[in-house]
Scaffold this motif. Structure first.
Motif, PDB file in Angstrom:
ATOM      1  N   UNK A 487       0.819  -1.225   0.000  1.00  0.00           N
ATOM      2  CA  UNK A 487       0.000   0.000   0.000  1.00  0.00           C
ATOM      3  C   UNK A 487       0.850   1.272   0.000  1.00  0.00           C
ATOM      4  N   UNK A 488       2.140   1.132   0.354  1.00  0.00           N
ATOM      5  CA  UNK A 488       2.998   2.329   0.370  1.00  0.00           C
ATOM      6  C   UNK A 488       3.515   2.680  -1.021  1.00  0.00           C
ATOM      7  N   UNK A 489       3.187   1.830  -2.030  1.00  0.00           N
ATOM      8  CA  UNK A 489       3.789   2.008  -3.352  1.00  0.00           C
ATOM      9  C   UNK A 489       3.614   3.424  -3.936  1.00  0.00           C
ATOM     10  N   UNK A 490       2.371   3.954  -3.965  1.00  0.00           N
ATOM     11  CA  UNK A 490       2.231   5.293  -4.562  1.00  0.00           C
ATOM     12  C   UNK A 490       3.127   6.324  -3.882  1.00  0.00           C
ATOM     13  N   UNK A 491       3.188   6.265  -2.545  1.00  0.00           N
ATOM     14  CA  UNK A 491       4.001   7.284  -1.877  1.00  0.00           C
ATOM     15  C   UNK A 491       5.495   7.044  -2.096  1.00  0.00           C
ATOM     16  N   UNK A 559      -0.681  15.893 -13.750  1.00  0.00           N
ATOM     17  CA  UNK A 559      -0.748  16.114 -12.298  1.00  0.00           C
ATOM     18  C   UNK A 559      -0.101  14.954 -11.548  1.00  0.00           C
ATOM     19  N   UNK A 560       0.316  15.244 -10.309  1.00  0.00           N
ATOM     20  CA  UNK A 560       0.854  14.175  -9.460  1.00  0.00           C
ATOM     21  C   UNK A 560      -0.255  13.189  -9.087  1.00  0.00           C
ATOM     22  N   UNK A 561      -1.496  13.702  -8.991  1.00  0.00           N
ATOM     23  CA  UNK A 561      -2.624  12.805  -8.660  1.00  0.00           C
ATOM     24  C   UNK A 561      -2.748  11.697  -9.708  1.00  0.00           C
TER      25      UNK A 561
END
Ligand SMILES: Cc1cc2nc3c(=O)[nH]c(=O)nc-3n(C[C@H](O)[C@H](O)[C@H](O)COP(=O)(O)OP(=O)(O)OC[C@H]3O[C@@H](n4cnc5c(N)ncnc54)[C@H](O)[C@@H]3O)c2cc1C
Length: 578
Positions: A487-491, A559-561
């Motif tokens: 779950x930490x992958x995006x960050x 965008x970063x999103x």
């Protein structure tokens, strides 16, 4: 809605789930499902579809077209959510390959480049795979020298879209140096030819009341009005694919009459965001007859920049490199390399690995291997060059060798080229994640820069990664493996990208030397170039694509999103298409 396309489009139109799934990926770590995939038969089809989208944009505002060649882009450049246009099925013809009567020289765009002699030309459609193209050029001992490490997978349209480069770029430059002319369908649905033109021809174009005439006028005004800003913003590195290449469009001569204005230079590396390329004329060089490698084994990274700089003065074709992790992976899975070699090839190739196994057993694995290639017409010429290279670096006291056979050279090339694939295939449950995959700083900064990059990545102990690259240019490909279920992958992706790109920019480098911006790096262009230049990029997009037809949210509007939103889902395997 897409039934309407059939009325104007002769090619194939595919809305099946299987096809849309396949085209949801390229070689990036993203996934976006298109609504439809189309396969144009010819330029008339491309023109008809662009016109259709323009005419229907008011009714369906999310309509867009993303051009696609072989889909090996690592940045997410060849995926999007509306229409994907694949040119490899039909628009893949090699129209002409020939030696030219009067060879001429060009000077690749990078600083201190040496003149290169062009001896041939080829006219080709964008969907032609490079591997097929090379078979034809080599029949006449001609070569397009900006080929990539993915040359067995990619097509020439993608090389233009990304402004690709490869192992010969040190000497010969990138795709931007070899496009003589291209045909492109612009937002008005018409095809135009872009290439170098004189001032006088430019004024004639500007006077034309066409979309093309307007584009010439507005781009000329934009470049002339901001000339100093544009020149000053060109990254101080020998390779760059970030942003729009505004600095290559206007080349000043001694007088205005000698000025050259070339909009093809703006299209190269624009990732299909300004129009769709339908034909390319490439300049070709003579294929060098013989080559050999000088291989240097570095025990640490302290002198990598210095040694690359010394070797550069000996006029090599390339200086490639790979790290200790690649080295270990190659030894562990070296049977992978044997698959295409036959019995005798297998025996000689295996024997050639004995020194590497010995290094592994005795614990003497080098931190980095530098491969310097010398080429020439005769055996003696390249032996002499290799010896000069060896003498040049003797004072470093590092272990080095000159390859004795093609088999031995092939071993090093296989390790260099296959590092990404080895990782991808063999580390179970993890996925390759190109997001800091193509950074570049000037080679003199490498000794300070590389250990800092390693330290940044070391903050994330779960990341397994290899570093391989073009040491001569200071361009490194770092491709970590990630757990897609984490779950930490995006960050991790966003935080580590920010830290690595901050570091790259503090050394005045570029966030991408050849893989381009796409989804992963477009949001960083504002930071890399600053708001004034970024505004010029936005204006460029508006001039060429006022209806937002072409590959939206790449280069500008990103965008970063979106990086988080489009991260590939756990069930998929990137590159399964190729
Ligand atoms: C294992 C591996 C190794 C790689 N090594 C290298 C390397 O050494 N050097 C390098 O530069 N890259 C490398 N890449 C990245 C990639 O392979 C190259 O950028 C390649 O040239 C892309 O070609 P493609 O045909 O796959 O293009 P695609 O992925 O299909 O497209 C690339 C971009 O070009 C645009 N485009 C495609 N066709 C057109 C068209 N007709 N008109 C306008 N725009 C168009 C697309 O929209 C997209 O933005 C590597 C990738 C992999 C997977």
């Amino acid at each position: 809605m897409f039934d309407d396309i059939k009325k104007v489009f002769k090619g194939d139109i595919d809305v099946t789930d299987a096809t849309r799934d396949t085209y949801s990926h390229d070689a990036s770590l993203f996934e976006i499902r298109p609504q439809v995939v189309v396969f144009p038969r010819d330029s008339a089809d491309v023109q008809a579809l662009v016109s259709w989208v323009r005419d229907n944009k008011a009714k369906y505002p999310t309509l867009s077209i993303t051009a696609r060649a072989a889909g090996t882009c690592m940045s997410g450049g060849s995926i999007n959510d509306s229409i994907i246009m694949d040119t490899t099925r039909y628009m893949n013809q090699i129209i002409d390959v020939k030696r030219i009567q009067r060879p001429y020289t060009i000077k690749p765009h990078f600083e201190n480049s040496q003149a290169v002699t062009v001896v041939g030309e080829a006219r080709v459609q964008p969907g032609c795979f490079y591997r097929d193209f090379e078979v034809e050029t080599l029949k006449q001992d001609l070569l397009l020298p900006c080929f990539t490490a993915s040359k067995s997978l990619n097509a020439v349209g993608g090389m233009v879209g990304n402004n690709s480069g490869g192992e010969l770029t040190l000497r010969y430059g990138k795709t931007e140096d070899y496009v003589k002319e291209l045909k492109i369908v612009l937002a008005d649905g018409h095809e135009y030819t872009f290439g170098p033109i004189t001032r006088r021809e430019l004024y004639t174009k500007i006077a034309e009341a066409t979309f093309e005439g307007q584009a010439y006028k507005q781009m000329f005004d934009l470049i002339k009005d901001h000339e100093a800003l544009i020149k000053g913003s060109k990254p101080h590195v020998s390779k760059n694919s970030a942003g729009y290449m505004l600095w290559h469009v206007l080349t000043r001569g001694k007088t205005e009459d000698e000025d050259v204005f070339d909009l093809a230079q703006l299209i190269i590396g624009s990732q299909g965001t300004l129009g769709i390329v339908t034909e390319i004329v490439f300049a070709l060089v003579e294929k060098q007859k013989k080559s050999k490698l000088l291989v240097v084994f570095l025990p640490d990274l302290n002198k990598v920049g210095e040694i690359a700089n010394e070797l550069l003065t000996t006029n090599p074709e390339s200086i490639e490199s790979y790290d200790d992790k690649t080295f270990k992976l190659a030894l562990k899975f070296f049977t992978d390399f044997l698959k295409s070699k036959g019995l005798w090839g297998t025996i000689t190739f295996t024997l050639s690995f004995i020194p590497e196994f010995w290094m592994l057993l005795t614990g003497g694995i080098p931190k980095m291997v530098l491969m310097t290639e010398y080429a020439g017409e005769t055996e003696k010429e390249i032996d002499d060059k290799c010896r000069v290279g060896l003498q040049k670096i003797e004072h470093f006291g590092y272990k080095a060798r000159i390859t004795r056979s093609e088999n031995e050279a092939e071993k090093y090339w296989d390790m260099r080229r296959d590092s990404f694939n080895l990782l991808r295939k063999h580390v179970k449950g993890l996925r390759t994640a190109p997001f800091i995959d193509d950074i570049i700083v000037r080679p003199e900064f490498l000794s300070a820069f590389l250990p800092k990059v390693n330290a940044l990545i070391a903050q994330y102990p779960s990341l397994v990664y290899t570093i391989a690259g073009h040491a001569e240019n200071g361009n490194f490909h770092i491709i970590p493996l990630v757990d897609p279920m984490d779950p930490r992958l995006p960050s991790i992706v966003i935080d580590l990208s920010r830290q690595v790109y901050d570091l790259v920019l503090s050394y005045h480098g570029s966030i991408t030397a050849e893989h381009n911006d796409g989804i992963i790096r477009s949001p960083f262009l504002l930071q890399m170039y600053g708001s004034e230049v970024y505004e010029l990029f936005k204006k460029t997009k508006e001039i060429f694509d006022p209806f937002v037809i072409f590959n939206p949210r790449k280069k500008v509007g990103a965008t970063f999103e979106n990086i988080e939103k489009y991260l590939v889902q756990p069930h998929t395997d990137v590159l399964h298409h190729s």
